[in-house]
Scaffold this active site. Structure first.
Site, short mmCIF file in Angstrom:
data_model
loop_
_atom_site.label_atom_id
_atom_site.label_comp_id
_atom_site.label_asym_id
_atom_site.label_seq_id
_atom_site.Cartn_x
_atom_site.Cartn_y
_atom_site.Cartn_z
N HIS A 33 0.83 -1.33 -0.11
CA HIS A 33 -0.13 0.15 -0.11
C HIS A 33 0.91 1.32 0.15
O HIS A 33 0.45 2.34 0.36
CB HIS A 33 -0.85 -0.05 1.18
CG HIS A 33 -2.33 -0.89 1.05
ND1 HIS A 33 -3.58 -0.03 0.51
CD2 HIS A 33 -2.67 -2.08 0.97
CE1 HIS A 33 -4.42 -1.21 0.38
NE2 HIS A 33 -3.81 -2.28 0.60
N GLY A 42 -8.25 -13.06 -6.75
CA GLY A 42 -8.80 -12.69 -5.55
C GLY A 42 -7.61 -13.08 -4.32
O GLY A 42 -8.05 -13.36 -3.28
N ALA A 43 -6.46 -13.33 -4.63
CA ALA A 43 -5.56 -13.80 -3.96
C ALA A 43 -4.42 -13.07 -3.35
O ALA A 43 -3.46 -13.45 -2.67
CB ALA A 43 -5.04 -14.90 -4.54
N SER A 78 -2.30 -10.45 -8.06
CA SER A 78 -2.39 -9.76 -9.37
C SER A 78 -2.67 -10.52 -10.42
O SER A 78 -2.44 -10.49 -11.77
CB SER A 78 -1.21 -9.12 -9.81
OG SER A 78 -0.70 -8.05 -9.05
N SER A 79 -3.89 -11.34 -10.46
CA SER A 79 -4.35 -12.09 -11.52
C SER A 79 -5.09 -10.94 -12.50
O SER A 79 -5.13 -11.24 -13.71
CB SER A 79 -5.60 -13.09 -11.11
OG SER A 79 -6.55 -12.35 -10.18
N GLU A 89 -7.89 -0.63 -14.62
CA GLU A 89 -8.54 -0.68 -13.43
C GLU A 89 -9.00 0.66 -12.69
O GLU A 89 -9.88 0.57 -12.10
CB GLU A 89 -6.97 -1.00 -12.55
CG GLU A 89 -6.54 -2.47 -12.95
CD GLU A 89 -6.78 -3.31 -12.00
OE1 GLU A 89 -7.83 -3.34 -10.93
OE2 GLU A 89 -6.42 -4.52 -12.11
N ASP A 115 1.47 -3.38 -9.53
CA ASP A 115 1.13 -4.76 -10.24
C ASP A 115 1.35 -4.78 -11.47
O ASP A 115 1.72 -5.65 -12.22
CB ASP A 115 -0.46 -5.10 -9.98
CG ASP A 115 -0.78 -5.10 -8.57
OD1 ASP A 115 0.36 -5.04 -7.52
OD2 ASP A 115 -1.90 -5.04 -8.03
N TYR A 126 -10.06 -1.96 0.59
CA TYR A 126 -8.83 -1.73 -0.36
C TYR A 126 -9.10 0.06 -0.35
O TYR A 126 -8.03 0.90 -0.21
CB TYR A 126 -8.70 -2.18 -1.67
CG TYR A 126 -7.26 -1.72 -2.23
CD1 TYR A 126 -6.13 -2.15 -2.23
CD2 TYR A 126 -7.26 -0.43 -2.90
CE1 TYR A 126 -4.93 -1.59 -2.71
CE2 TYR A 126 -6.24 0.04 -3.66
CZ TYR A 126 -4.91 -0.50 -3.40
OH TYR A 126 -3.59 -0.07 -4.38
#
Ligand code: GLA
Length: 356
Positions: free
Chosen positions: A31, A115-116, A119-120, A153, A165, A214
């Site tokens: 962050h 969602g892990a 950075s998918s 994004e 990412d 986030y």
């Protein structure tokens, strides 16, 4: 089966173009990519691959190896909260850049969990933009491609992420760490010392960055930044630091994390260059404590898992990515990292190994 064959099996015709991008694991620096900080991710071995056929109709038809059937969207659709948004947003971006007109059929194969915290989404958007850029002979440099991917994004999905990412999946390679200055976008590659093993394990706790937490952290940092009249929270003057120490919590804690994390990344880069594995591991542990206590982005289950990982020999361990669930990354100095990881995950029924 190649990704091209996969496309043909799914759509009945060969694709025009294919592309790929890896997932990433952030080793330290969480962050702070939207706060002017230095970050240190690396690419996973696992990738997202796409094959695409372009057409003049304004439709986007998506098939993924993970799901039965197809998702049909219109190229001009606003984002809907569905995973297919990343593909539709990337195609819309490519059209906006003049690389294509119309829509596309897309086949996706991914070894990067969703969602892990690895950075998918950046990998999917980047794989599509790479493929379209190649198809259009747009000759896009990797930094511009990362900026386009981030804009999907930020502007299409509505996720106020930083640039880490997209830069990581676009520029980093497995086995090398990417030192990224998120203000200048200057990068440096450091080979990961040969004996070090970063093991990425899914905690089993699912989270979605779009669930709002986030964004809440992003907004808290923005509020603190404005209150301190600062350009970047990572780059505060002495006076601004003094003022920051007077901020009430939670803002005070958020700034403590951001400022201390930025310093830790600088130290971690020095440790990696001097092959100081104990020093690097200690910084990962401190990073997690700060992420958990001051930034409040961990969960009690993940804190416990990490304590256990350290007790079982990990030299460092932390929650990686946007927070609130997803993957932990542990540092080991052993040839038996895969055995260590399977032994560790067998103790947590919901957890699984993402990458060794
Ligand atoms: C997500 C965002 C990144 C970064 C990390 C946290 O992965 O996409 O920009 O902020 O969280 O470090």
């Amino acid at each position: 089966m190649t990704i091209e064959n996969g496309f043909e099996a799914a759509f009945g015709t060969p694709p025009d173009q294919s592309g790929a991008a890896p997932g990433r694991v952030n080793l330290i620096g969480e962050h702070i990519d939207y706060n002017g900080g230095l970050v240190l991710p690396t690419a996973l071995r696992e990738t997202v691959e796409v094959a695409i056929r372009f057409h003049e109709q304004p439709t986007v038809r998506i098939k993924s190896e993970r799901f039965e059937g197809a998702v049909d969207r219109s190229a001009g659709d606003p984002s809907s909260g569905d995973w297919s948004d990343y593909a539709v947003g990337a195609i819309a971006k490519a059209a906006e850049l003049g690389w294509i007109s119309g829509g596309a059929d897309i086949f996706i194969r991914s070894a990067v969990p969703d969602g892990a915290g690895v950075s998918s989404s950046a990998a999917l958007i980047t794989a599509i933009l790479r493929a379209v850029s190649d198809f259009a002979n747009a000759d896009t440099n990797p930094v511009d491609l990362a900026l386009h991917a981030r804009s999907v994004e930020n502007d299409y999905i509505g996720m106020p992420c930083g640039i880490m990412d997209q830069m990581a999946v676009g520029l980093a390679r497995h086995g090398e760490a990417l030192v990224l200055d998120t203000v200048s976008l200057a990068t440096e590659i450091i080979p990961i010392p040969r004996e070090w093993r970063f093991v990425t394990i899914h905690s089993g706790i699912q989270r979605k960055l779009s669930d709002g937490r986030y964004k809440q952290r992003f907004e808290e940092c923005e509020t603190a930044r404005k209150a301190l009249n600062a350009e970047h929270l990572c780059l505060l003057s002495e006076d601004q630091r003094r003022a920051a120490s007077q901020l009430p919590d939670p803002l005070g804690g958020r700034v403590r994390h951001v400022v201390s994390e930025h310093a830790r990344v600088h130290s971690a880069v020095a440790c990696m260059k001097s092959v100081d594995v104990a020093g690097f591991g200690a910084l990962m542990n401190e990073s997690h404590q700060s992420y958990s206590e001051d930034f409040e982005a961990s969960t009690p289950e993940i804190d416990t898992m990490l304590e256990d990982a350290r007790a079982r020999g990990a030299l460092g361990g932390r929650l990686t990515g946007g927070g609130f669930g997803g993957c932990i990354v542990c540092l080991l100095e052993t040839n038996d990292a895969a055995d260590w990881a399977s032994d560790f995950t067998s103790r947590y029924p919901k957890s699984w190994i993402v990458s060794v």
